[in-house]
Design a protein around this motif. Structure first.
Motif, short mmCIF file in Angstrom:
data_model
loop_
_atom_site.label_atom_id
_atom_site.label_comp_id
_atom_site.label_asym_id
_atom_site.label_seq_id
_atom_site.Cartn_x
_atom_site.Cartn_y
_atom_site.Cartn_z
N SER A 109 11.30 8.21 74.68
CA SER A 109 10.65 9.38 75.28
C SER A 109 9.30 8.95 75.82
O SER A 109 8.53 8.27 75.13
CB SER A 109 10.46 10.50 74.26
N LYS A 115 7.65 13.18 70.37
CA LYS A 115 9.08 13.44 70.55
C LYS A 115 9.93 12.50 69.70
O LYS A 115 11.11 12.31 69.94
CB LYS A 115 9.47 13.28 72.02
N GLU A 149 13.60 17.06 77.98
CA GLU A 149 13.77 15.62 78.04
C GLU A 149 13.56 15.14 79.47
O GLU A 149 13.82 15.88 80.42
CB GLU A 149 15.19 15.24 77.57
#
Length: 152
Positions: A109, A115, A149
């Protein structure tokens, strides 16, 4: 650490900050534990529902910016609070997208540690880490916010 002067240190002390050494960083701890950026972000985006954290002092920011995060990149013995980029070299490296393999690998990430990618910022810094977004989210105490995402 990237962006400390830009997002943490107050305007009256920016020049003084730039002339100090890490062993003098404790002098600026009030800027870290009582940041002004969240208040400015709320002033700009409050109409969209953005609310700044109101619990002070912000000891969570002290860990990110001055001592390292326990269990991630904090040294066994912190000599003094200091604004330094810390890297735990025992953390497994997460593969990053490349030109040959542009898809986002599992576990990667560009928002790093917030994350769950422990090889990302603030545990060191990779060229693709989005340090501005990470730093703003940490300052706004929004580490657990729903974050799309990359590529979604």
């Amino acid at each position: 650490m990237p962006l400390v002067n830009e997002l943490v240190i107050g305007l009256p002390d920016k020049d003084r900050w730039n002339t100090t050494t890490p062993n003098q960083d404790a002098e600026f701890a009030d800027y870290v534990t009582n940041p002004s950026v969240p208040i400015l972000v709320q002033a700009l985006f409050g109409s969209a529902g953005v609310v700044a954290p109101n619990v002070y002092p912000r000891t969570d920011l002290e860990a990110v910016f001055l001592t390292g995060i326990s269990g991630l990149n904090q040294p066994a013995k912190v000599q003094a609070p200091a604004e330094e980029l810390r890297l735990n070299t025992s953390t497994a490296v997460t593969p990053v997208p490349t030109a040959a393999a542009p898809a986002f690998p599992a576990g990667y990430s560009d928002l790093g540690v917030i994350k769950g990618d422990t090889s990302g910022y603030p545990n060191g810094r990779r060229p693709m880490d989005d340090v501005v977004d990470i730093t703003l989210r940490v300052a706004m105490a929004c580490c657990s916010c729903r974050i799309p995402e990359p590529g979604s």
